[in-house]
Design a protein around this motif. Sequence first.
Motif, PDB file in Angstrom:
ATOM      1  N   ASP A 218       0.846  -1.193   0.000  1.00  0.00           N
ATOM      2  CA  ASP A 218       0.000   0.000   0.000  1.00  0.00           C
ATOM      3  C   ASP A 218       0.881   1.242   0.000  1.00  0.00           C
ATOM      4  N   THR A 219       0.580   2.183  -0.871  1.00  0.00           N
ATOM      5  CA  THR A 219       1.410   3.392  -0.972  1.00  0.00           C
ATOM      6  C   THR A 219       1.022   4.476   0.032  1.00  0.00           C
ATOM      7  N   GLN A 220      -0.063   4.286   0.775  1.00  0.00           N
ATOM      8  CA  GLN A 220      -0.438   5.296   1.762  1.00  0.00           C
ATOM      9  C   GLN A 220       0.662   5.415   2.816  1.00  0.00           C
ATOM     10  N   PRO A 221       1.194   6.609   3.064  1.00  0.00           N
ATOM     11  CA  PRO A 221       2.292   6.753   4.028  1.00  0.00           C
ATOM     12  C   PRO A 221       1.846   6.427   5.449  1.00  0.00           C
ATOM     13  N   SER A 222       2.793   6.018   6.273  1.00  0.00           N
ATOM     14  CA  SER A 222       2.550   5.823   7.699  1.00  0.00           C
ATOM     15  C   SER A 222       2.207   7.162   8.336  1.00  0.00           C
ATOM     16  N   ALA A 223       1.471   7.111   9.465  1.00  0.00           N
ATOM     17  CA  ALA A 223       1.020   8.370  10.062  1.00  0.00           C
ATOM     18  C   ALA A 223       0.752   8.202  11.552  1.00  0.00           C
ATOM     19  N   MET A 224       0.855   9.314  12.260  1.00  0.00           N
ATOM     20  CA  MET A 224       0.329   9.414  13.614  1.00  0.00           C
ATOM     21  C   MET A 224      -1.125   9.839  13.471  1.00  0.00           C
ATOM     22  N   THR A 225      -2.053   9.096  14.085  1.00  0.00           N
ATOM     23  CA  THR A 225      -3.467   9.352  13.869  1.00  0.00           C
ATOM     24  C   THR A 225      -4.219   9.434  15.185  1.00  0.00           C
ATOM     25  N   GLY A 226      -5.503   9.765  15.072  1.00  0.00           N
ATOM     26  CA  GLY A 226      -6.347   9.926  16.235  1.00  0.00           C
ATOM     27  C   GLY A 226      -6.477  11.390  16.628  1.00  0.00           C
ATOM     28  N   LEU A 227      -7.550  11.700  17.333  1.00  0.00           N
ATOM     29  CA  LEU A 227      -7.812  13.078  17.736  1.00  0.00           C
ATOM     30  C   LEU A 227      -6.646  13.668  18.507  1.00  0.00           C
ATOM     31  N   ARG A 228      -5.986  12.814  19.311  1.00  0.00           N
ATOM     32  CA  ARG A 228      -4.858  13.271  20.135  1.00  0.00           C
ATOM     33  C   ARG A 228      -3.536  12.649  19.684  1.00  0.00           C
ATOM     34  N   GLN A 229      -3.509  12.159  18.439  1.00  0.00           N
ATOM     35  CA  GLN A 229      -2.284  11.572  17.875  1.00  0.00           C
ATOM     36  C   GLN A 229      -1.754  10.432  18.755  1.00  0.00           C
ATOM     37  N   GLN A 230      -2.677   9.602  19.221  1.00  0.00           N
ATOM     38  CA  GLN A 230      -2.308   8.528  20.150  1.00  0.00           C
ATOM     39  C   GLN A 230      -2.030   7.206  19.449  1.00  0.00           C
ATOM     40  N   PHE A 231      -2.167   7.182  18.119  1.00  0.00           N
ATOM     41  CA  PHE A 231      -2.006   5.932  17.393  1.00  0.00           C
ATOM     42  C   PHE A 231      -0.940   6.059  16.305  1.00  0.00           C
ATOM     43  N   VAL A 232      -0.264   4.952  16.062  1.00  0.00           N
ATOM     44  CA  VAL A 232       0.627   4.807  14.910  1.00  0.00           C
ATOM     45  C   VAL A 232      -0.100   3.935  13.897  1.00  0.00           C
ATOM     46  N   SER A 233      -0.365   4.488  12.724  1.00  0.00           N
ATOM     47  CA  SER A 233      -1.092   3.778  11.674  1.00  0.00           C
ATOM     48  C   SER A 233      -0.142   3.526  10.509  1.00  0.00           C
ATOM     49  N   ALA A 234       0.052   2.251  10.155  1.00  0.00           N
ATOM     50  CA  ALA A 234       1.041   1.935   9.127  1.00  0.00           C
ATOM     51  C   ALA A 234       0.865   0.513   8.629  1.00  0.00           C
ATOM     52  N   ALA A 235       1.429   0.255   7.481  1.00  0.00           N
ATOM     53  CA  ALA A 235       1.595  -1.123   7.017  1.00  0.00           C
ATOM     54  C   ALA A 235       2.777  -1.748   7.748  1.00  0.00           C
ATOM     55  N   ARG A 236       2.766  -3.067   7.841  1.00  0.00           N
ATOM     56  CA  ARG A 236       3.937  -3.857   8.281  1.00  0.00           C
ATOM     57  C   ARG A 236       4.406  -3.530   9.698  1.00  0.00           C
ATOM     58  N   LEU A 237       3.521  -2.980  10.548  1.00  0.00           N
ATOM     59  CA  LEU A 237       3.904  -2.809  11.949  1.00  0.00           C
ATOM     60  C   LEU A 237       4.338  -4.148  12.531  1.00  0.00           C
ATOM     61  N   ARG A 406      -3.020  -2.501   6.680  1.00  0.00           N
ATOM     62  CA  ARG A 406      -2.686  -1.354   7.511  1.00  0.00           C
ATOM     63  C   ARG A 406      -3.058  -1.679   8.952  1.00  0.00           C
ATOM     64  N   GLU A 407      -2.086  -1.560   9.849  1.00  0.00           N
ATOM     65  CA  GLU A 407      -2.257  -1.940  11.245  1.00  0.00           C
ATOM     66  C   GLU A 407      -2.196  -0.697  12.133  1.00  0.00           C
ATOM     67  N   LEU A 408      -2.563  -0.873  13.406  1.00  0.00           N
ATOM     68  CA  LEU A 408      -2.663   0.262  14.311  1.00  0.00           C
ATOM     69  C   LEU A 408      -2.048  -0.104  15.661  1.00  0.00           C
ATOM     70  N   ALA A 409      -1.117   0.718  16.114  1.00  0.00           N
ATOM     71  CA  ALA A 409      -0.497   0.539  17.431  1.00  0.00           C
ATOM     72  C   ALA A 409      -0.553   1.867  18.182  1.00  0.00           C
ATOM     73  N   GLY A 410      -0.055   1.868  19.412  1.00  0.00           N
ATOM     74  CA  GLY A 410      -0.069   3.070  20.224  1.00  0.00           C
ATOM     75  C   GLY A 410       1.176   3.918  20.023  1.00  0.00           C
ATOM     76  N   SER A 411       1.040   5.202  20.264  1.00  0.00           N
ATOM     77  CA  SER A 411       2.157   6.128  20.074  1.00  0.00           C
ATOM     78  C   SER A 411       3.187   6.055  21.198  1.00  0.00           C
ATOM     79  N   GLU A 412       2.859   5.358  22.305  1.00  0.00           N
ATOM     80  CA  GLU A 412       3.764   5.299  23.453  1.00  0.00           C
ATOM     81  C   GLU A 412       4.430   3.938  23.622  1.00  0.00           C
ATOM     82  N   ASP A 413       3.804   2.876  23.119  1.00  0.00           N
ATOM     83  CA  ASP A 413       4.239   1.526  23.480  1.00  0.00           C
ATOM     84  C   ASP A 413       5.572   1.125  22.866  1.00  0.00           C
ATOM     85  N   ALA A 414       5.801   1.478  21.596  1.00  0.00           N
ATOM     86  CA  ALA A 414       7.068   1.091  20.968  1.00  0.00           C
ATOM     87  C   ALA A 414       8.245   1.768  21.668  1.00  0.00           C
ATOM     88  N   PHE A 415       8.067   3.014  22.050  1.00  0.00           N
ATOM     89  CA  PHE A 415       9.131   3.716  22.759  1.00  0.00           C
ATOM     90  C   PHE A 415       9.388   3.070  24.119  1.00  0.00           C
TER      91      PHE A 415
END
Length: 433
Positions: A218-237, A406-415
């Motif tokens: 999928d060519t859609q770029p990865s992104a920080m998403t959600g009203l408060r940017q609390q999610f990581v949205s991307a392929a191949r997470l 396209r999968e969805l993870a949290g913006s804090e967990d990977a760190f």
Amino acid sequence: MDIQQFNRGLLSFIDASPTPFHAVSTMVATLTKAGFVRLREGDSWDLVAGERYYLCRNDSSIIAFVCGKQSILDHGVRMVGAHTDSPCLRVKPNPDMLEKGYLQLGVEIYGGALLNPWFDRDLSLAGRVSLTNDKGELISVMIDFENPIAVIPSLAIHLDREANTNRTVNKQTDMPPMLAIVDGDELNFNDIVIAQIERQHSDVSVSKILDWELSFYDTQPSAMTGLRQQFVSAARLDNLLSCYTGLQALLQADGEMTSILVCNDHEEVGSSSAAGAQGPMLKHLLQRMCQTTEDFARVIERSMMISADNAHAIHPNFIAKHDGNHGPQINQGPVIKINANQRYATNSETAALYRYLSDQVDVPVQSFVVRSDMGCGSTIGPITATELGVRTIDIGVPTFAMHSIRELAGSEDAFGLHKVCWQFYNTSDLPWC
């Protein structure tokens, strides 16, 4: 590195890595810039304490390591494992299909892909191609079309009134991507690949295409998403997130302990390959670090592996799919994965050490156990534990839509996982040393 910088790097890494070949190439560039020296398995090695090295196999698996200043006979090695592959659509050897004037490509389904999300996406194509050049040399090159070149259109609901209630996907007939309308011309995929190679590699003149390993993405770029940017949205997470997390932790290792990051290909199809976790790549490296069989056994006894692979977050629309006491939540910390039947390699000893390390860096921990009436996936953890006999724990970042395009993870967990892996690499003594 702060969390914002970490997440920006994660998104860039994923976007630069549409295939395992590209993931390894991206990691190699980072390691080389950081002063890591490439080793080749067919050469004689002279490892120096305090130096940093990496080696690749099949261009799709990589091991990077810091040769620690402290003796591995006394302290063992610290290992973090992940995998470079993700479910996708792979182009078949003879892919050309022409139906009603549309050029389509036959594809195989690689791994346990969630297929419905692949429809109506702007798809591109990337991977490795083997060829002979105009000098008669056999070489391989990587290509990436980058731009959207294909799509798999859905069938209109007017022609499938049960699409929202009873839709199934036939892997053979429903999944061939559509590339172009060909009105009597002789467009074929072999020529398309040659043209792309010559665009991307101006120094290569193709004589004959011999084979390829090419995957749609999928060519859609990865992104920080959600009203408060609390999610990581991307392929191949699953599982580039863990590759990047382990890489960043290794780059920051202090060099006292021998620390290893291994990222294998082919986990999604069982790991049974020369480049997979069931292959001998990691074992051969450890044997070369040890002078004798006895030394190898002593080192393994003092060592540990963290197998990092994404975990299933509890979905608010499907709460019943989880055990009531073991539903990991997004942004509540990495997850210890436990299975009494050894589908995960975690035991109480390794789980306790992981919890201890997490406490040292103030990162919360969650637990995942699959419902007793459901089947359980697996990881490289049990395979590595079996092949090496090393203590192992299976952990992962909680994720939604695993194996989707396209999968969805949290913006804090990977760190948070990165901080625990860093602490692991820099811990001087494990309890069993």
